[in-house]
Enzyme design. Structure first.
Site, PDB file in Angstrom:
ATOM      1  N   HIS A 126       0.820  -1.229   0.000  1.00 58.09           N
ATOM      2  CA  HIS A 126       0.000   0.000   0.000  1.00 58.09           C
ATOM      3  C   HIS A 126       0.847   1.269   0.000  1.00 58.09           C
ATOM      4  O   HIS A 126       0.315   2.366  -0.136  1.00 58.09           O
ATOM      5  CB  HIS A 126      -0.926   0.028   1.226  1.00 58.09           C
ATOM      6  CG  HIS A 126      -1.918  -1.090   1.260  1.00 58.09           C
ATOM      7  ND1 HIS A 126      -2.784  -1.360   0.218  1.00 58.09           N
ATOM      8  CD2 HIS A 126      -2.177  -2.038   2.204  1.00 58.09           C
ATOM      9  CE1 HIS A 126      -3.527  -2.414   0.527  1.00 58.09           C
ATOM     10  NE2 HIS A 126      -3.182  -2.848   1.724  1.00 58.09           N
ATOM     11  N   ASP A 163      -2.566 -10.738  -2.356  1.00 60.73           N
ATOM     12  CA  ASP A 163      -3.120 -10.283  -1.078  1.00 60.73           C
ATOM     13  C   ASP A 163      -4.619 -10.006  -1.266  1.00 60.73           C
ATOM     14  O   ASP A 163      -5.069  -9.668  -2.364  1.00 60.73           O
ATOM     15  CB  ASP A 163      -2.400  -8.996  -0.651  1.00 60.73           C
ATOM     16  CG  ASP A 163      -2.726  -8.562   0.766  1.00 60.73           C
ATOM     17  OD1 ASP A 163      -1.945  -8.884   1.681  1.00 60.73           O
ATOM     18  OD2 ASP A 163      -3.774  -7.907   0.965  1.00 60.73           O
ATOM     19  N   HIS A 165      -6.213  -7.517  -0.333  1.00 64.42           N
ATOM     20  CA  HIS A 165      -6.412  -6.101  -0.636  1.00 64.42           C
ATOM     21  C   HIS A 165      -5.689  -5.704  -1.920  1.00 64.42           C
ATOM     22  O   HIS A 165      -4.626  -6.250  -2.231  1.00 64.42           O
ATOM     23  CB  HIS A 165      -5.898  -5.245   0.530  1.00 64.42           C
ATOM     24  CG  HIS A 165      -6.528  -5.581   1.852  1.00 64.42           C
ATOM     25  ND1 HIS A 165      -5.907  -6.408   2.765  1.00 64.42           N
ATOM     26  CD2 HIS A 165      -7.720  -5.227   2.384  1.00 64.42           C
ATOM     27  CE1 HIS A 165      -6.710  -6.547   3.826  1.00 64.42           C
ATOM     28  NE2 HIS A 165      -7.814  -5.840   3.604  1.00 64.42           N
TER      29      HIS A 165
HETATM   30 ZN    ZN Z   1      -4.025  -7.360   2.844  1.00 62.38          ZN
END
Ligand code: ZN
Length: 337
Positions: A126, A163, A165
């Site tokens: 991220h 992942d 996300h």
């Molecule tokens: Zn994650």
């Protein structure tokens, strides 16, 4: 053939989060305990060096790198609600990025190991050029990819992010380049809310971002079908010199961070597909730990991944039935490879 390589560093335990925070040092301890019980699965264990400042600022702004360092030097603080730093956070993140760099150096050295795994924290996918979110400080996969492209004569890097996300930081960092093919399968409707199907990159990178959101409840058939029938064919056409996996384990059915239904064996299956891709394209395959917060499931799934990456079992083909639904609607989308 040289042994597969495993990278970690004790500094990764020094990044402390708030009590009850899911991204905690016990994640690494659990993984390493499980691996030690299994003789490290035949991997050669190496201590990760810290990433050089040069490698970090090739992806992140110097101001941002300095801000992370000075906040750590001052004992810690919070970049945002979820991303907290302690005194050891800069060192942890620097060694995590350094692990990924050392791994790609070893994998691209030629004739040596063909697969590797970095069990480091905090996670990285991220983290963007100048900001962070979602527990991440430096984007290790991006730093290693940039290092491979700039210093190790790799011309094309393929990153697959499994992942739960969306790897928004990685996607953003490489959005406008055709030197990195980024593909992500992620649960829709959860943090960070990016990674829509129509987001395929921009400018020279148009067609080089493959974002495949899946609904809550998606299981192995859904994930592996998308990997086998969309991601792998695109990656094969891309002819990567290096394959990296942003290996998060929060899509496991036991992980409370998400709502997907992958089994421990699902990660082995995805890893087999990635290893087979590497064999077909001649590219080495390295995995870097991202999320995954249910300790037993995390440790077992990392072991399953490493075993599959180092093994010689062929992947199974997902029943084409599934292609009548989601994957079929994604096939032929506008990825201009
Ligand atoms: Zn994650």
């Amino acid at each position: 053939m040289a042994s597969p390589l495993f990278f970690s560093h004790p500094a990764c335990l020094e990044h402390e989060t708030t009590p009850g925070h899911p991204e905690r040092p016990a994640r690494i301890t659990a993984i390493e305990r499980a691996l030690a019980e299994r003789g490290w699965l035949g991997y050669e264990v190496r201590q990760a060096p810290p990433a050089s400042r040069e490698a970090l600022v090739a992806v992140h702004s110097a101001e941002y790198v300095d801000a992370v360092r000075s906040m750590s030097d001052c004992g810690g603080g919070a970049f945002d609600q979820e991303t907290v730093l302690s005194a050891g956070s800069y060192r942890a993140a620097a060694h995590a990025a350094g692990a990924a760099c050392a791994m790609v150096e070893a994998l691209l050295a030629g004739g040596a190991a063909r697969v590797g795994f970095c069990a480091t924290r905090p996670p990285g996918h991220h983290a963007r050029t100048e900001t962070t979110s979602g527990f991440c400080l430096f984007n290790h996969v991006a730093v290693a990819s940039r290092h491979a492209l700039d210093s190790l004569e790799a011309r094309r890097v393929f990153i697959f992010d499994w992942d739960l996300h969306h790897g928004d930081g990685t996607n953003d960092i490489f959005r406008t380049t055709d030197a990195v093919l980024f593909a992500s399968i992620h649960q829709s409707g959860v943090f960070p809310g990016t990674g829509a199907l129509h987001d395929a990159g921009a400018r020279a990178g148009e067609g080089y971002s493959i974002n495949l959101p899946v609904p809550k409840g998606s299981d192995e058939d859904a994930w592996v079908s998308l990997l086998e029938h969309i991601v792998i064919p695109a990656a094969e056409e891309f002819h990567p010199d290096l394959v990296l996996i942003s290996a998060g384990y929060d899509a496991h059915r036991e992980d409370e961070q998400g709502g997907c239904e992958l089994e421990t064996s699902s990660f082995a299956e995805m890893a087999r597909h990635m290893r087979a891709l590497g064999e077909r394209t001649g590219a080495p395959v390295g995995a870097v730990l991202e999320g995954g917060y249910a300790l037993d499931a995390l440790a077992a799934s990392v072991c399953a991944t490493m075993e599959a990456l180092a093994g010689d079992q062929s992947p199974n083909s997902v029943a084409p039935d599934f292609l009548t639904s989601r994957a079929a609607s994604y096939v032929g989308h506008h990825w201009n490879l």
